[in-house]
Design a protein around this motif. Structure first.
Motif, PDB file in Angstrom:
ATOM      1  N   ARG A 112       0.900  -1.129  -0.135  1.00 44.02           N
ATOM      2  CA  ARG A 112       0.009  -0.065   0.049  1.00 44.02           C
ATOM      3  C   ARG A 112       0.883   1.350   0.123  1.00 44.02           C
ATOM      4  NH1 ARG A 112      -5.424  -0.346  -1.322  1.00 44.02           N
ATOM      5  NH2 ARG A 112      -6.359  -1.922  -0.381  1.00 44.02           N
TER       6      ARG A 112
ATOM      7  N   LEU B  43       2.825 -18.225  -0.107  1.00 49.88           N
ATOM      8  CA  LEU B  43       1.735 -18.789  -0.779  1.00 49.88           C
ATOM      9  C   LEU B  43       0.932 -17.360  -1.103  1.00 49.88           C
ATOM     10  CD1 LEU B  43       0.926 -20.845   2.704  1.00 49.88           C
ATOM     11  CD2 LEU B  43       1.327 -21.867   0.432  1.00 49.88           C
ATOM     12  N   LYS B  44       0.874 -16.327  -0.439  1.00 48.73           N
ATOM     13  CA  LYS B  44      -0.049 -15.472  -1.040  1.00 48.73           C
ATOM     14  C   LYS B  44       0.344 -14.792  -2.309  1.00 48.73           C
ATOM     15  CE  LYS B  44       0.214 -12.397   2.724  1.00 48.73           C
ATOM     16  NZ  LYS B  44      -0.075 -11.410   3.533  1.00 48.73           N
TER      17      LYS B  44
ATOM     18  N   VAL C 245       0.452  -7.751  -3.358  1.00 45.81           N
ATOM     19  CA  VAL C 245       0.772  -8.135  -2.136  1.00 45.81           C
ATOM     20  C   VAL C 245       1.950  -7.038  -1.895  1.00 45.81           C
ATOM     21  CG1 VAL C 245       1.847  -9.736  -0.356  1.00 45.81           C
ATOM     22  CG2 VAL C 245       0.327 -10.735  -2.352  1.00 45.81           C
TER      23      VAL C 245
ATOM     24  N   GLU D  65      -6.466 -12.185 -14.370  1.00 49.43           N
ATOM     25  CA  GLU D  65      -6.804 -10.903 -14.493  1.00 49.43           C
ATOM     26  C   GLU D  65      -6.186 -10.336 -15.733  1.00 49.43           C
ATOM     27  OE1 GLU D  65      -8.785  -9.445 -12.802  1.00 49.43           O
ATOM     28  OE2 GLU D  65      -8.695  -7.163 -13.364  1.00 49.43           O
TER      29      GLU D  65
ATOM     30  N   LEU E 222      -1.104 -16.468  -9.766  1.00 48.39           N
ATOM     31  CA  LEU E 222      -2.112 -17.525 -10.764  1.00 48.39           C
ATOM     32  C   LEU E 222      -3.029 -16.422 -11.035  1.00 48.39           C
ATOM     33  CD1 LEU E 222      -3.176 -20.143 -11.248  1.00 48.39           C
ATOM     34  CD2 LEU E 222      -4.192 -20.212  -9.060  1.00 48.39           C
ATOM     35  N   LEU E 223      -3.656 -15.659  -9.925  1.00 45.79           N
ATOM     36  CA  LEU E 223      -4.798 -14.670 -10.127  1.00 45.79           C
ATOM     37  C   LEU E 223      -4.388 -13.534 -11.102  1.00 45.79           C
ATOM     38  CD1 LEU E 223      -6.435 -14.625  -6.625  1.00 45.79           C
ATOM     39  CD2 LEU E 223      -7.214 -15.809  -8.733  1.00 45.79           C
TER      40      LEU E 223
ATOM     41  N   LEU F 151      -0.262 -17.414  -5.018  1.00 45.41           N
ATOM     42  CA  LEU F 151      -1.834 -16.976  -5.584  1.00 45.41           C
ATOM     43  C   LEU F 151      -2.089 -15.951  -6.538  1.00 45.41           C
ATOM     44  CD1 LEU F 151      -4.599 -18.118  -5.080  1.00 45.41           C
ATOM     45  CD2 LEU F 151      -4.888 -16.977  -2.940  1.00 45.41           C
ATOM     46  N   MET F 152      -1.395 -14.901  -5.836  1.00 48.73           N
ATOM     47  CA  MET F 152      -1.555 -13.526  -6.502  1.00 48.73           C
ATOM     48  C   MET F 152      -1.179 -13.827  -7.908  1.00 48.73           C
ATOM     49  SD  MET F 152      -3.734 -11.761  -5.042  1.00 48.73           S
ATOM     50  CE  MET F 152      -3.618 -10.184  -5.946  1.00 48.73           C
TER      51      MET F 152
ATOM     52  N   TRP G  30      -5.470  -2.685 -10.012  1.00 46.05           N
ATOM     53  CA  TRP G  30      -5.430  -4.137  -9.505  1.00 46.05           C
ATOM     54  C   TRP G  30      -4.534  -3.878  -8.260  1.00 46.05           C
ATOM     55  CZ3 TRP G  30      -3.264  -9.202  -9.656  1.00 46.05           C
ATOM     56  CH2 TRP G  30      -4.500 -10.284  -9.444  1.00 46.05           C
ATOM     57  N   HIS G  31      -4.694  -5.163  -7.322  1.00 48.70           N
ATOM     58  CA  HIS G  31      -4.080  -5.146  -6.085  1.00 48.70           C
ATOM     59  C   HIS G  31      -3.091  -6.123  -6.082  1.00 48.70           C
ATOM     60  CE1 HIS G  31      -7.573  -8.081  -6.373  1.00 48.70           C
ATOM     61  NE2 HIS G  31      -6.812  -8.622  -5.548  1.00 48.70           N
TER      62      HIS G  31
ATOM     63  N   LEU H  52      -8.308 -11.219 -18.678  1.00 51.24           N
ATOM     64  CA  LEU H  52      -9.615 -10.354 -19.040  1.00 51.24           C
ATOM     65  C   LEU H  52      -9.331  -9.226 -19.144  1.00 51.24           C
ATOM     66  CD1 LEU H  52     -11.046 -12.046 -15.471  1.00 51.24           C
ATOM     67  CD2 LEU H  52     -11.611 -12.642 -17.788  1.00 51.24           C
TER      68      LEU H  52
END
Lengths: 130, 239
Positions: free
Chosen positions: B66, B217-218, B173, B229, B224-225, B221-222, B170-171, B232
């Motif tokens: 952030r 892990l986070k 980590v 995204e 992959l997402l 996952l991000m 987008w967001h 898309l």
């Protein structure tokens, strides 16, 4: 559990997994929560799909807390509520973070408009160098 | 490219922030500088006031990602052409930044990452835990983008204005491997520039024991997402 039951539960687990991943992708579920759900759902799918593992877990859980099949519905409801509550928490947290960020930028800009700040500091640096 | 902003995200870096700010001012006198104080509780705010440096102060600790995003948002609304981020713990040497800027301009990168491992192309100098993590994310990046990035977790980066918007939309980590993969999948050019990094002398790392487990892990996952995204977004652009 018979094959049809295993198949049904795996389908439900995949649906929940896709739901959780989509919420995480859209930023509506904090990625840390997403990781916990993904690990739990994938773990549950493995246990459901491997009969010896399922038997072991069933015996172990039954020894700790014998429960009727109806508990599955309660479990499902709790899971949905948990995802919903965590989604709301994430949304509020994101909004709060955005407010904090905007406030930080606004305060910095307003302090920059007043005498002092970076330009003055830079002038002082230049004077020192001269 | 004429307007470049240097941003230092910092949390509880009272011991080092002064020397980092002075080093940036000495080595990059023509660039604007801001510090993003991520809700420090160690008196860093007073040090920054004494230094008379522009500071965006988070009223509470939001995390490294952030803090970086605040700097990007500021650079976006203020019309900067490029943003350089470096850590406030004194590990990055500001004397290396002019070389980074020169390479960034000459080779027209969208993002140029200051890399500790691009020259050696191995992680022998890193501690075991970091070595495993760096290897994992470097390989993952190659699998999903076709390009290997050796230092995905570097805090020293230079980014062009055109990536500000996707990075705030987008967001992420910590704006590490997941941001690199996301931008690459969107078609942006990302390169590495060799740097050396000093060991941290003061303060604490932002990674606790628990986060050493949670971070991979986070981030995985991000990644992959991020692939989903980016796909898309590209599809929406095509329509």
């Amino acid at each position: 559990m018979n094959i049809l039951g295993t198949f049904f539960l795996d389908i439900v687990a995949v649906a929940v997994l896709i739901w959780v991943l989509d919420l995480t992708r859209r930023g509506r579920l904090y990625v840390g929560y997403g990781v916990i759900f993904v690990v739990a759902i994938v773990g549950a799918m493995i246990v459901i799909s491997v009969p010896p593992l399922l038997e072991f877990v069933t015996n172990w859980l039954d020894a700790l807390s014998p429960v009727p099949g109806f508990t599955l519905l309660v479990f499902g409801f709790t899971l949905v509520m948990l995802v919903y509550i965590l989604t709301q928490t994430t949304v509020i947290s994101n909004r709060l973070a955005e407010v904090v960020q905007e406030l930080a930028i606004l305060r910095m800009k307003s302090s920059a408009d007043s005498p002092g700040a970076e330009s003055a500091a830079r002038e002082m640096d230049e004077e020192d160098r001269d | 490219m004429d307007r470049i902003l240097v941003a230092i995200p910092a949390y509880n870096e009272r011991a080092t922030i002064g020397s980092v700010v002075n080093s940036v001012r000495a080595n990059l006198p023509n660039l604007d500088l801001i510090v993003v104080d991520d809700g420090s509780r160690d008196g860093m705010g007073q040090v920054l006031r004494d230094l008379r440096v522009m500071t965006a102060t988070h009223l509470c600790n939001l995390g490294y990602g952030r803090a970086i995003q605040t700097a990007i948002k500021y650079a976006l609304v203020e019309g900067y052409d490029a943003l350089i981020t470096l850590d406030g713990d004194g590990q990055h040497d500001a004397r290396q930044i002019p070389g980074l800027i020169e390479r960034f301009r000459r080779e027209e990168w969208d993002v140029l990452v200051g890399s500790r491992y691009i020259q050696s192309r191995n992680y022998a100098s890193a501690p075991l835990g970091r070595r495993i993590g760096m290897q994992l994310f470097s390989v993952l990046t190659r699998i999903v983008t076709g390009q290997r990035v050796y230092d995905t977790s570097s805090g020293l980066k230079m980014m062009r204005r055109r990536v500000f918007e996707p990075l705030t939309r987008w967001h992420f980590v910590d704006f590490h491997a997941e941001a690199i993969v996301y931008l690459m999948r969107l078609g942006y050019r990302i390169g590495e520039y060799p740097i050396s990094v000093a060991e941290r002398k003061y303060g604490q790392s932002m990674y606790s024991t628990l986060s050493h487990l949670a971070y991979p892990l986070k981030t995985s996952l991000m990644i992959l997402l991020g692939v989903v995204e980016a796909g898309l977004v590209r599809r929406r652009r095509g329509k």
